[in-house]
Scaffold this motif. Structure first.
Motif, PDB file in Angstrom:
ATOM      1  N   MET A 210     -28.821 -14.279  48.632  1.00  0.00           N
ATOM      2  CA  MET A 210     -29.541 -14.903  47.526  1.00  0.00           C
ATOM      3  C   MET A 210     -29.788 -13.910  46.400  1.00  0.00           C
ATOM      4  SD  MET A 210     -30.812 -17.352  45.911  1.00  0.00           S
ATOM      5  CE  MET A 210     -30.872 -18.783  46.976  1.00  0.00           C
ATOM      6  N   ALA A 211     -29.994 -12.641  46.729  1.00  0.00           N
ATOM      7  CA  ALA A 211     -30.163 -11.625  45.691  1.00  0.00           C
ATOM      8  C   ALA A 211     -28.881 -11.493  44.863  1.00  0.00           C
ATOM      9  CB  ALA A 211     -30.533 -10.285  46.317  1.00  0.00           C
ATOM     10  N   ILE A 212     -27.729 -11.553  45.547  1.00  0.00           N
ATOM     11  CA  ILE A 212     -26.447 -11.508  44.831  1.00  0.00           C
ATOM     12  C   ILE A 212     -26.288 -12.741  43.947  1.00  0.00           C
ATOM     13  CG2 ILE A 212     -23.941 -11.501  45.099  1.00  0.00           C
ATOM     14  CD1 ILE A 212     -24.364  -9.993  47.749  1.00  0.00           C
ATOM     15  N   ILE A 213     -26.620 -13.895  44.523  1.00  0.00           N
ATOM     16  CA  ILE A 213     -26.519 -15.146  43.776  1.00  0.00           C
ATOM     17  C   ILE A 213     -27.461 -15.140  42.581  1.00  0.00           C
ATOM     18  CG2 ILE A 213     -26.980 -17.634  43.910  1.00  0.00           C
ATOM     19  CD1 ILE A 213     -25.985 -17.504  46.814  1.00  0.00           C
ATOM     20  N   LYS A 271     -28.960 -26.724  48.636  1.00  0.00           N
ATOM     21  CA  LYS A 271     -27.632 -26.161  48.904  1.00  0.00           C
ATOM     22  C   LYS A 271     -26.551 -26.937  48.154  1.00  0.00           C
ATOM     23  CE  LYS A 271     -27.390 -23.512  53.183  1.00  0.00           C
ATOM     24  NZ  LYS A 271     -26.694 -23.400  54.472  1.00  0.00           N
ATOM     25  N   ARG A 272     -26.558 -28.233  48.312  1.00  0.00           N
ATOM     26  CA  ARG A 272     -25.567 -29.055  47.625  1.00  0.00           C
ATOM     27  C   ARG A 272     -25.711 -28.930  46.112  1.00  0.00           C
ATOM     28  NH1 ARG A 272     -25.897 -34.751  51.051  1.00  0.00           N
ATOM     29  NH2 ARG A 272     -25.166 -33.927  53.046  1.00  0.00           N
ATOM     30  N   THR A 273     -26.953 -28.914  45.659  1.00  0.00           N
ATOM     31  CA  THR A 273     -27.194 -28.831  44.221  1.00  0.00           C
ATOM     32  C   THR A 273     -26.691 -27.515  43.658  1.00  0.00           C
ATOM     33  OG1 THR A 273     -29.190 -30.188  44.538  1.00  0.00           O
ATOM     34  CG2 THR A 273     -28.950 -29.058  42.426  1.00  0.00           C
ATOM     35  N   LEU A 274     -26.958 -26.406  44.363  1.00  0.00           N
ATOM     36  CA  LEU A 274     -26.501 -25.099  43.894  1.00  0.00           C
ATOM     37  C   LEU A 274     -24.977 -25.015  43.841  1.00  0.00           C
ATOM     38  CD1 LEU A 274     -28.723 -22.265  45.444  1.00  0.00           C
ATOM     39  CD2 LEU A 274     -28.391 -22.826  43.039  1.00  0.00           C
ATOM     40  N   SER A 377     -23.014 -21.539  51.221  1.00  0.00           N
ATOM     41  CA  SER A 377     -22.727 -22.170  52.512  1.00  0.00           C
ATOM     42  C   SER A 377     -23.036 -21.256  53.688  1.00  0.00           C
ATOM     43  CB  SER A 377     -21.261 -22.605  52.569  1.00  0.00           C
ATOM     44  OG  SER A 377     -20.399 -21.473  52.541  1.00  0.00           O
ATOM     45  N   LYS A 378     -23.097 -19.938  53.461  1.00  0.00           N
ATOM     46  CA  LYS A 378     -23.345 -18.978  54.530  1.00  0.00           C
ATOM     47  C   LYS A 378     -24.824 -18.657  54.715  1.00  0.00           C
ATOM     48  CE  LYS A 378     -19.104 -18.319  55.767  1.00  0.00           C
ATOM     49  NZ  LYS A 378     -18.664 -18.724  57.127  1.00  0.00           N
ATOM     50  N   MET A 379     -25.679 -19.212  53.861  1.00  0.00           N
ATOM     51  CA  MET A 379     -27.107 -18.899  53.956  1.00  0.00           C
ATOM     52  C   MET A 379     -27.801 -19.829  54.937  1.00  0.00           C
ATOM     53  SD  MET A 379     -28.326 -17.833  50.121  1.00  0.00           S
ATOM     54  CE  MET A 379     -27.908 -19.390  49.386  1.00  0.00           C
TER      55      MET A 379
END
Length: 390
Positions: A210-213, A271-274, A377-379
């Motif tokens: 999430m920090a990368i995102i 998740k889907r929204t992101l 998807s990996k979170m």
């Protein structure tokens, strides 16, 4: 609710607004700074890196200083020293090194504000009113995005860019003393982050992702915004007034998009929204830098997609760790967003602009965003009570 609470909310929102306005006004002023200091696009973009690094230092300092001083005093210190640094632009920005140091110092002063500002705000309202109060407070950056290019354009017709920072500085100084006299709340200290808590955060793979995102998401929003005026003027041959008006219009539309994305996130899950938002952000950012027409719709569309990022992102972030660590997790992610998205990405776009074109810089960055849906998807989330659509 007492009127003093609303006065404090107004003062905090005003301090946040003038601070954020001072920070992002560098974007519409960048063509003038680049010309006055004979900078390359990469050199101009690197100024954002100094500003962001300073802001990151301020965020870190705030955690420790607020354990020694009250949050109320921290708000005053942030507004006061922001004003002092802004005044120095008029008297001390004689060379590029001094200019970068001043922007670094401005970043430090501004970075101190947010944690203590939120703590002060929530201390003067009952918990059932926190959402509304914070929503009003968060209107400050959204309004800054809209008004910054318009205010800068209007003031440039009357004065030099250095004097614009001086005006912002005088307002910030005035607000600091008005808050000290009339503002309420925040008369308590923060707790210092413990090594054990930081260790838990670092070991959380989802939080690292999430920090990368967050870095890429802030880059798509603030990073692109920072370099957009220079791109539109230098490579798309728009005049300054048209470019600033277009950017302001795009941010007006993006305010509604942010609220709409929050509703979509609640219905279909963050998740889907992101994933949807980043596919749209990747495509619109790539096209913004690579196609000649239609320019105006692409500027508007890109702003709408990237503004939609924050509600579902913070929704996911709040469920990645236990409740007692949520404050630190937000700070950790915001720190990444500040350094990478607000500093590194504009500098890279500028550097690519020197070697190739600024448009190519936007397009390459847009392509990099396609990796984000895979990261999403990996979170995983720690709160098992969340709906299965997560």
């Amino acid at each position: 609710m007492p009127s003093s609470s609303f006065l404090t909310l107004f003062l905090l929102t005003s301090i946040f607004f003038i601070g954020f306005l001072s920070r992002i006004s560098l974007a519409p002023l960048l063509p003038h700074i680049e010309r006055d200091f004979s900078l390359t696009h990469g050199g101009a973009g690197a100024i954002f890196l100094f500003l962001s690094l300073g802001y990151a230092v301020g965020l870190i300092l705030s955690s420790f200083l607020s354990s020694k001083l009250t949050h109320r005093k921290m708000v005053f210190i942030s507004a006061f020293f922001s004003g002092i640094v802004l005044l120095l632009f008029t008297f001390g920005a004689g060379d590029i090194l001094t200019l970068k140091c001043l922007f670094w110092g401005l970043g430090v002063a501004l970075g101190i504000y947010l944690p203590s500002g939120i703590a002060t705000l929530t201390s003067v309202f009952e918990e059932r009113h926190w959402g509304k109060a914070i929503a009003i407070h968060e209107f400050a950056p959204n309004l800054s995005f809209v008004l910054s290019p318009l205010i800068v354009q209007a003031l440039l017709e009357m004065t030099k860019w250095e004097h614009i920072f001086m005006l912002f500085g005088l307002i910030s100084l005035s607000l600091s003393f008005v808050f000290l006299i009339f503002g309420k709340g925040g008369n308590f200290k923060a707790q210092v982050p413990t090594p054990s808590a930081l260790k838990i955060l670092i070991k959380n793979r989802s939080l690292i992702l999430m920090a990368i995102i967050m870095g890429l998401g802030v880059g798509a929003s603030l990073g692109v915004y920072n370099m957009l005026p220079l791109y539109l003027i230098a490579e798309r041959n728009l005049n300054e007034k048209t470019a600033n008006t277009l950017i302001a219009l795009s941010r007006i539309l993006s305010i509604g998009a942010s609220f709409f994305s929050g509703m979509i996130s609640d219905k279909f899950g963050p998740k889907r929204t992101l994933k949807l938002i980043f596919w749209g952000s990747a495509l619109s950012t790539f096209l913004l830098g690579s196609v000649e027409k239609p320019l105006i719709p692409l500027v508007l569309l890109q702003a709408i997609f990237v503004a939609s990022f924050f509600p579902p992102a913070f929704s996911m972030l709040s469920h990645m760790v236990e409740p007692q660590l949520r404050n630190l997790s937000v700070s950790f992610a915001v720190l990444s967003g500040t350094i990478v998205g607000g500093g590194v990405i504009p500098a890279l776009i500028g550097t690519i602009g020197d070697k190739l074109t600024l448009g190519m810089g936007f397009s390459i960055f847009g392509l990099s965003l396609v990796i984000v849906p895979y990261f999403v998807s990996k979170m995983s989330l720690v709160d098992k009570r969340l709906p299965t659509r997560y």
